[in-house]
Motif scaffolding. Structure first.
Motif, short mmCIF file in Angstrom:
data_model
loop_
_atom_site.label_atom_id
_atom_site.label_comp_id
_atom_site.label_asym_id
_atom_site.label_seq_id
_atom_site.Cartn_x
_atom_site.Cartn_y
_atom_site.Cartn_z
N GLY A 8 -8.54 -18.09 18.18
CA GLY A 8 -8.88 -18.49 16.56
C GLY A 8 -8.32 -16.51 16.23
N GLY A 9 -8.84 -16.10 16.76
CA GLY A 9 -9.23 -14.79 16.34
C GLY A 9 -7.20 -13.83 17.13
N VAL A 10 -6.72 -14.17 18.22
CA VAL A 10 -5.73 -13.96 18.26
C VAL A 10 -4.40 -14.51 17.47
N GLY A 11 -4.63 -15.72 17.10
CA GLY A 11 -3.85 -16.10 15.50
C GLY A 11 -4.24 -15.20 14.38
N VAL A 12 -5.01 -15.20 13.76
CA VAL A 12 -5.75 -14.29 12.90
C VAL A 12 -4.68 -12.30 12.80
N ALA A 13 -5.03 -12.32 14.26
CA ALA A 13 -4.70 -11.25 14.52
C ALA A 13 -2.45 -11.17 14.30
N ASN A 14 -1.96 -12.07 14.59
CA ASN A 14 -0.92 -12.53 14.79
C ASN A 14 -0.22 -12.67 13.18
N THR A 15 -1.02 -12.77 12.46
CA THR A 15 -0.45 -13.97 11.50
C THR A 15 -0.86 -12.43 10.06
N MET A 16 -1.49 -11.49 10.18
CA MET A 16 -1.96 -10.19 10.23
C MET A 16 -0.29 -9.59 10.54
N VAL A 17 -0.68 -9.24 11.67
CA VAL A 17 1.14 -7.78 11.78
C VAL A 17 2.00 -8.80 11.06
N ILE A 18 2.35 -9.83 10.87
CA ILE A 18 3.41 -10.65 10.69
C ILE A 18 3.56 -10.28 8.91
N SER A 19 2.13 -10.63 8.25
CA SER A 19 1.86 -10.36 6.59
C SER A 19 2.40 -8.82 6.41
N VAL A 20 2.48 -8.01 7.48
CA VAL A 20 2.23 -6.20 7.14
C VAL A 20 3.54 -6.60 7.34
N LEU A 21 4.76 -6.52 8.20
CA LEU A 21 5.44 -6.85 8.72
C LEU A 21 6.09 -7.45 6.60
N GLU A 22 6.01 -8.63 6.72
CA GLU A 22 6.67 -9.25 5.23
C GLU A 22 6.65 -8.71 4.48
N ARG A 23 5.15 -7.80 3.93
CA ARG A 23 4.74 -7.07 2.93
C ARG A 23 5.24 -5.59 2.97
N ARG A 24 6.57 -5.15 3.12
CA ARG A 24 6.60 -3.94 3.67
C ARG A 24 6.66 -2.92 2.05
N ARG A 25 7.70 -4.00 1.45
CA ARG A 25 7.99 -3.52 0.39
C ARG A 25 6.65 -3.24 -0.90
N GLU A 26 5.77 -3.94 -0.45
CA GLU A 26 4.37 -3.90 -1.51
C GLU A 26 3.72 -2.45 -0.89
N ILE A 27 3.38 -2.62 0.38
CA ILE A 27 2.85 -1.26 1.04
C ILE A 27 3.29 0.07 0.25
N GLY A 28 4.77 -0.18 0.48
CA GLY A 28 5.77 1.18 0.00
C GLY A 28 5.33 1.35 -1.75
N LEU A 29 5.12 -0.04 -2.14
CA LEU A 29 5.12 0.62 -3.84
C LEU A 29 3.57 0.42 -4.53
N ARG A 30 2.58 0.15 -3.02
CA ARG A 30 0.91 0.65 -3.93
C ARG A 30 1.03 2.02 -3.60
N ARG A 31 1.62 2.52 -2.48
CA ARG A 31 1.74 3.41 -1.88
C ARG A 31 2.24 4.50 -2.92
N ALA A 32 3.28 4.32 -3.44
CA ALA A 32 4.03 5.41 -4.57
C ALA A 32 3.45 5.96 -5.64
N LEU A 33 2.50 4.17 -6.28
CA LEU A 33 1.95 4.26 -7.01
C LEU A 33 -0.13 5.07 -6.92
N GLY A 34 0.70 5.61 -5.63
CA GLY A 34 -0.83 6.75 -5.00
C GLY A 34 -2.23 6.01 -4.17
N ALA A 35 -1.48 4.37 -4.10
CA ALA A 35 -2.61 4.37 -2.83
C ALA A 35 -2.89 4.92 -1.75
N THR A 36 -4.32 4.87 -1.56
CA THR A 36 -4.67 6.29 -0.49
C THR A 36 -4.06 5.40 0.59
N LYS A 37 -4.15 5.78 1.85
CA LYS A 37 -4.76 5.12 3.77
C LYS A 37 -5.88 3.95 3.33
#
Length: 401
Positions: free
Chosen positions: A292-321
């Motif tokens: 189950g933990g491996v499944g969660v990790a896999n889901t989160m990795v895919i989520s990061v790839l799919e939400r690249r624009r969201e991450i970039g927009l948040r970083r551009a608006l001032g969100a820190t690492k």
């Protein structure tokens, strides 16, 4: 020329981090449920594996407390030459001389078989034995009569029998009609069934037997009068002391030919054997949790790839690492934590249902319940660490490209 001071990034409070993590789960509910399912299965298995043996142990403790752990049994062993030994005729009255002994009775093995009909072959015993017994046996064993009555002093020399629970079932006798009581054929003599006993966990040999009076066994069944098993009730605080002197008391000339046992130890040993299987299933639950933990990790990795624009927009608006890392880590922990909570509830239901079916009290260890959610959250934190770091390191320009 004046310098413009940029405002410091606002610090996200814990509720804000949790809200951001929950937002990612709400946008992909099906994926979140499937990812949490593996965690839930693992936690449910672990909770059930810990709680069901605890319930069984409590049931065993309650049963032993009701039956009493102060029962000792003694029987003949073997002689130095390998022959079957015998107990003296006066073994029962000899045991009564031990100070801490509260009650003593005995049974004697006969060579007769018990049958329901004379149409059955004489050598077909159906795995049942016929024992000679005295009226005080039931009180010493702490047993109960389910139907009818036990042997009495007035019918010791009459063809009257009492059946153990399993013996009655194998002979097809489940009730007694006072007007026409059933009869069984013991040896070549018909015996009237006077009673049927309730189950006796501490004396399973009695459950598989037909009991007849001591005197009638001598007269009709060729019983030699030697007791084959002596049952002793001792003071609870003196059980070990009585056990150490019982063999020498029953047979002073050859104490090595007497075997002394404590029936409650056998039940406890059986429960100890069950813990081996519990450890096995606990390991399987851990494997399910790891998957189950491996499944969660896999889901989160895919989520990061799919939400690249969201991450970039948040970083551009001032969100820190740190804030981006906290968002994805919180989402992973929430995902696993909710799976762990669902697993705990499932484990509780499984435990309660199984305990109810077995007639046990449902025991739910608090450590297992709290540990189930805690372990699930820890698995989520470990599984989400890499995806969270990867999301935080993603440059805003690359994410928005």
């Amino acid at each position: 020329m004046s310098l413009v001071t940029l405002p410091e990034p606002a610090r996200l409070k814990p509720p804000d981090v949790v809200a951001l993590g929950a937002h990612g789960m709400r946008t992909r509910p099906v994926r979140a449920v499937l990812s949490a399912l593996g965690i839930a299965i693992g936690v449910a298995a672990m909770v059930a594996v810990l709680a069901i043996p605890a319930s069984g142990a409590q049931a065993l403790h309650d049963r032993l407390a009701a039956l009493g752990t102060n029962l000792l049994t003694a029987g003949p062993g073997q002689t130095l030459f390998g022959d079957n030994a015998t107990l003296p005729d006066d073994a029962v009255p000899m045991a009564k001389r031990i100070g801490p002994v509260q009650a003593v009775s005995g049974t004697g093995t006969t060579s007769a078989n018990v049958r329901r009909s004379d149409k059955i072959a004489p050598n077909d015993s159906s795995g049942l034995a016929v024992y000679a017994a005295r009226p005080d046996l039931l009180a010493v064993l702490g047993g109960k009569v389910r139907v009818g009555a036990f042997l009495a002093a007035g019918n010791q020399d009459y063809p009257v029998a009492v059946l153990g629970a399993q013996a009655a079932a194998r002979l097809g006798i489940d009730h007694l009609d006072p007007a026409r009581p059933p009869q069984v054929l013991i040896g070549t003599q018909w015996f009237t069934v006077a009673g049927i006993l309730a189950p006796m966990p501490l004396a399973p040999e009695i459950e598989r037997s037909a009991l007849v009076g001591w005197d009638v066994a001598k007269r009709l069944l060729g019983f030699d009068g030697h007791p084959s098993t002596v049952y002793v009730r001792a003071e609870k605080s003196q059980v070990d002391s009585v056990r150490s002197v019982l063999a020498a008391t029953l047979n002073p000339q050859a104490p090595n030919e007497v075997e002394v046992r404590r029936p409650s130890d056998a039940l406890a040993a059986q429960k100890l054997t069950d813990t081996t299987y519990s450890a096995l299933f606990l390991g399987l639950g851990g494997v399910a949790l790891l998957v189950g933990g491996v499944g969660v990790a896999n889901t989160m990795v895919i989520s990061v790839l799919e939400r690249r624009r969201e991450i970039g927009l948040r970083r551009a608006l001032g969100a820190t690492k740190r804030q981006v890392r906290g968002q994805f880590l919180a989402e992973s922990v929430l995902l696993s934590g909710l799976g762990g909570l669902a697993g705990v509830l499932a484990g509780v239901l499984v435990t309660a249902g199984y305990a109810l079916s077995q007639g046990w009290p449902a025991v739910l260890p608090v450590g297992a319940l709290a540990g189930g959610v805690g372990v699930a959250a820890l698995v989520g934190a470990v599984a989400g660490a890499y995806p969270a770091v990867r999301a935080a390191r993603l440059p805003p320009t690359q994410a928005l490209a």
